[in-house]
Design an enzyme around this catalytic site. Sequence first.
Site, short mmCIF file in Angstrom:
data_model
loop_
_atom_site.label_atom_id
_atom_site.label_comp_id
_atom_site.label_asym_id
_atom_site.label_seq_id
_atom_site.Cartn_x
_atom_site.Cartn_y
_atom_site.Cartn_z
CG HIS A 1 -1.60 1.22 1.35
ND1 HIS A 1 -1.70 1.87 2.52
CD2 HIS A 1 -2.78 1.50 0.47
CE1 HIS A 1 -3.03 2.77 2.30
NE2 HIS A 1 -3.40 2.65 1.19
CG HIS B 1 -3.24 9.35 0.17
ND1 HIS B 1 -3.74 10.00 1.01
CD2 HIS B 1 -4.00 8.11 -0.13
CE1 HIS B 1 -4.97 9.35 1.30
NE2 HIS B 1 -5.23 8.08 0.60
#
Length: 239
Positions: A10, A52
Amino acid sequence: MIVVPPQIGHRGAAGLAPENTLAALRAAARAGAAMVEIDVRLSADGRPVLFHDDDLDRTTNGTGPVAALTRAALAMLDAGSWFGPAFAGEPIPTLEQALTLCLELGLAVNIEIKPAAGYEVETARVALSVAASLWPDDRPPPLVTSFSSEALKTAREIVPDWSRGLLVGAVPSDWHAQTQELGCAVLVADQAELDRSIIGAIGAAGMTLLVYTLNDRERMRMLWRDGIAAICTDYPSSS
Ligand code: G3P
Ligand code: CA
């Protein structure tokens, strides 16, 4: 049907190194990961970079929206110190740099299109054009995922042969209609919101189910047993 390894790192390997950096990709490879997930958005001058959040504040020494700074200005920031002194000065990579490193390291890639609001189509178009221009034909193409249906529709135009995955929180009741409409063979759902019956229904429909974000080994084993294909984890490994 797309083949994915049981674990996907991730944001690279967000538990091992600062997320969405080249250091995180190297950490994932060192830990034995076969595939990494990365978040991609655009700089002010339209360059795809790994990041992100909408804003720089949590993971860099910058402030404000990522989309307000040019690629050159973003490259000056420190995206590593927040994670630990060993990563001081780690830069925000471009998508091009990240994919080039993944190719060198032999990592498969899941590109999440993470657009700023209103830039869904442009982000997908630019990012996937860059990715397509450097990704060799003899390597399995990246999996493209997004919460944005507009981004996924654009992916279908730019890289029609690459697999696409719709990202959701809880699996919506119309998951089958949505994925059919977008031509997505993959559904990526929040692991906390899943139960065995929905996992079975998604599998019975011939779809590949991935889940995020899970670091607990016992729950991983349970979900694998229930039939999910892969888990997005901050601590990827080979097993
Ligand atoms: O792959 C799914 C996961 O990355 C989505 O959540 O917020 O970490 O991008 P987020
Ligand atoms: Ca992501």
